[in-house]
Design an enzyme around this catalytic site. Structure first.
Site, PDB file in Angstrom:
ATOM      1  N   SER A   1     -23.952 -14.333  -8.266  1.00 52.62           N
ATOM      2  CA  SER A   1     -24.018 -15.492  -7.366  1.00 52.62           C
ATOM      3  C   SER A   1     -25.134 -15.425  -6.335  1.00 52.62           C
ATOM      4  O   SER A   1     -25.275 -16.363  -5.536  1.00 52.62           O
ATOM      5  CB  SER A   1     -22.672 -15.675  -6.648  1.00 52.62           C
ATOM      6  OG  SER A   1     -21.714 -16.194  -7.543  1.00 52.62           O
TER       7      SER A   1
ATOM      8  N   LYS B   1     -27.201 -18.500  -6.240  1.00 51.34           N
ATOM      9  CA  LYS B   1     -26.933 -19.711  -5.442  1.00 51.34           C
ATOM     10  C   LYS B   1     -27.876 -19.835  -4.252  1.00 51.34           C
ATOM     11  O   LYS B   1     -28.013 -20.920  -3.687  1.00 51.34           O
ATOM     12  CB  LYS B   1     -25.474 -19.728  -4.985  1.00 51.34           C
ATOM     13  CG  LYS B   1     -24.477 -19.862  -6.129  1.00 51.34           C
ATOM     14  CD  LYS B   1     -23.052 -20.003  -5.606  1.00 51.34           C
ATOM     15  CE  LYS B   1     -22.054 -20.171  -6.757  1.00 51.34           C
ATOM     16  NZ  LYS B   1     -21.785 -18.911  -7.457  1.00 51.34           N
TER      17      LYS B   1
ATOM     18  N   SER C   1     -19.016 -19.568  -2.395  1.00 52.35           N
ATOM     19  CA  SER C   1     -19.704 -19.251  -3.654  1.00 52.35           C
ATOM     20  C   SER C   1     -19.051 -19.977  -4.831  1.00 52.35           C
ATOM     21  O   SER C   1     -18.846 -19.420  -5.904  1.00 52.35           O
ATOM     22  CB  SER C   1     -19.714 -17.739  -3.919  1.00 52.35           C
ATOM     23  OG  SER C   1     -20.668 -17.405  -4.890  1.00 52.35           O
TER      24      SER C   1
END
Length: 459
Positions: free
Chosen positions: A22, A25, A82
């Site tokens: 993640s 992101k 997230s």
């Protein structure tokens, strides 16, 4: 990394390409901030959640297909919780599809200097080829901090209102325990392990630390804290600040739309998607009214992922078939946009001229006649004009688009010279050796089908 200068003070296996999870992101959010800054979308835009976005696995916000939610809440959910469904929805809202958004992520990564990073999705879940490095993620974190400081506070919020619920920060343990910590992003998958890019500021000094492949949240946080301590120990108290600088804005690049369903689709095109360039046209051409008896074009588009040889082979395979109206050109190096125009009832099919032979390696052998290839601009008849059909990241991509466009738009581009010009921002794909009238007609035909095109006058 000393965030003030970008200097790496300590590294270990920092260039190893691994799963970023993640941490991805950060790029999704960076592009969202860029899109808001340049008016592509606003924080108050209502985003409609697709079935694809809603189906993403946890961590997620729990969005439903068809649900509408403001972009600001999706950004908060992606930054703080997230949320994978929120990240996918952001990408689709900006670029039309997650695949198109991933292409924009990769373009932006290269602009930022992340030379060992390849993105395949907006959320970071494990996918073949979706890889980055600790060094690249530190570079990205630095750009997030300094390119969009007005949004950086998102990454230190321990809770946030995400519209449908209140979400908690995935990195609150480090934020609560390490003095000066104010972000940035965690990541975990079974393939990646426990990842973290963190930043802390003390007394005007700011340090960024990235760890890939931690064995647990606690051990990862301990490693990051150790790196931050090392950074503050080594960093000079006073240093000339060098901002990383935002990359040049290149617009939306491409967006995906669904194929128009026609009664007579070309083979292999039904239900597929195409990429249509949305870059700004530098010269606006006045529209011309369609003749009363002119046929109405039915837009038919096909995504063709192939090289030049297979394009030529496909053209030769149908060379003996009746030919109707010319097809529309392409505006992206990886996709072909074709428009099939229904002929008027009074027009009879005409066979392709016998002397036109297009052959590729392994195709049917052409007659043993040496073909003369003319690649010079005619100086007669005022053929000093040209048209530009886009700028591409490589010479091969530009040449491929020129060939595809020439095959699709033979009626107006016949006799022109395909020319690739190396510019600072990429490779321009140009057709030269046209009269002004021919260039004007070609551009109007291309623009009518949403293909980027502008005229090039005599130099």
């Amino acid at each position: 990394m000393d965030a003030r200068t970008g200097e790496v003070m300590h590294s270990e296996n920092a260039e190893a390409r691994l799963h970023p999870a993640s941490l991805t992101k950060m790029m999704t959010l960076y592009i969202a901030f860029q899109a808001v800054e340049h008016g592509e979308i606003s924080m108050d835009t209502d985003v409609t959640i697709s079935r694809h976005a809603a189906s993403e696995p946890p961590s997620k916000l729990g969005l439903r297909p068809g649900q509408k939610i403001k972009l600001r809440y999706l950004i908060r959910a992606a930054a703080v919780k997230s949320a994978n469904d929120a990240a996918t929805a952001i990408g689709e809202a900006i670029s039309g599809s997650e695949a198109a958004f991933a292409r924009r992520m990769n373009r932006t990564a290269k602009q930022l200097g992340m030379m060992r990073t390849t993105f395949k999705n907006a959320h970071g879940l494990t996918e073949e080829g979706h890889l980055s490095t600790a060094h690249d993620m530190s570079i990205l974190g630095r750009h997030v901090i300094y390119d969009y400081p007005e949004y950086y506070n998102l990454f230190s919020r321990q809770t946030a209102d995400a519209g449908v619920t209140t979400v908690s920060h995935t990195n609150r343990r480090l934020l609560q325990s390490y003095a000066g910590a104010d972000g940035i992003k965690t990541g975990y998958t079974s393939a990646a392990g426990f990842n973290l890019t963190a930043s802390a500021e003390r007394g005007g000094e700011r340090i960024i630390a990235t760890v890939f492949g931690g064995r647990s949240t606690a051990s990862r946080n301990a490693q990051v804290a150790e790196l931050l301590d090392l950074g503050f120990k080594k960093a000079p108290s006073r240093v000339a600040f060098r901002a990383p600088g935002k990359p040049p804005y290149e617009g939306r690049g491409d967006v995906d739309v669904m194929v128009a369903q026609t009664s007579d689709p070309m083979p292999g095109t039904r239900g597929k998607s195409i990429r249509i360039a949305s870059s700004a046209v530098t010269q606006s051409l006045r529209p011309v009214a369609r003749a009363a008896n002119a046929p109405v074009p039915g837009l038919l588009v096909a995504e063709v992922r192939t090289d030049i040889e297979s394009i030529l082979e496909a053209v030769q395979n149908v060379s003996s078939a009746p030919v109707t109206a010319p097809t529309a050109p392409v505006a992206q190096p990886e996709a072909v946009q074709v428009a099939a125009v229904a002929p008027a009832a009074s027009i009879k099919p005409v066979r392709r001229p016998a002397e036109l032979v297009l052959a590729s390696a392994g195709a049917v052998q052409a007659p043993k006649v040496e073909a003369e290839v003319v690649e010079r601009i005619s100086t007669s008849g005022g053929r000093h004009w040209g048209v530009n059909v886009g700028r591409y990241p490589s010479k091969y991509a530009a040449e491929k688009v020129l060939l595809q466009t020439a095959l699709a738009e033979m009626s107006t581009l016949d006799g022109s010279l395909r020319k690739v010009v190396n510019r600072k921002g990429g490779f321009d794909a140009n057709f030269m050796g046209l009269s002004r009238e021919m260039a004007d007609l070609a551009c109007r035909r291309l623009q009518a089908r949403q293909v980027t095109c502008f005229m090039i006058g005599p130099s």
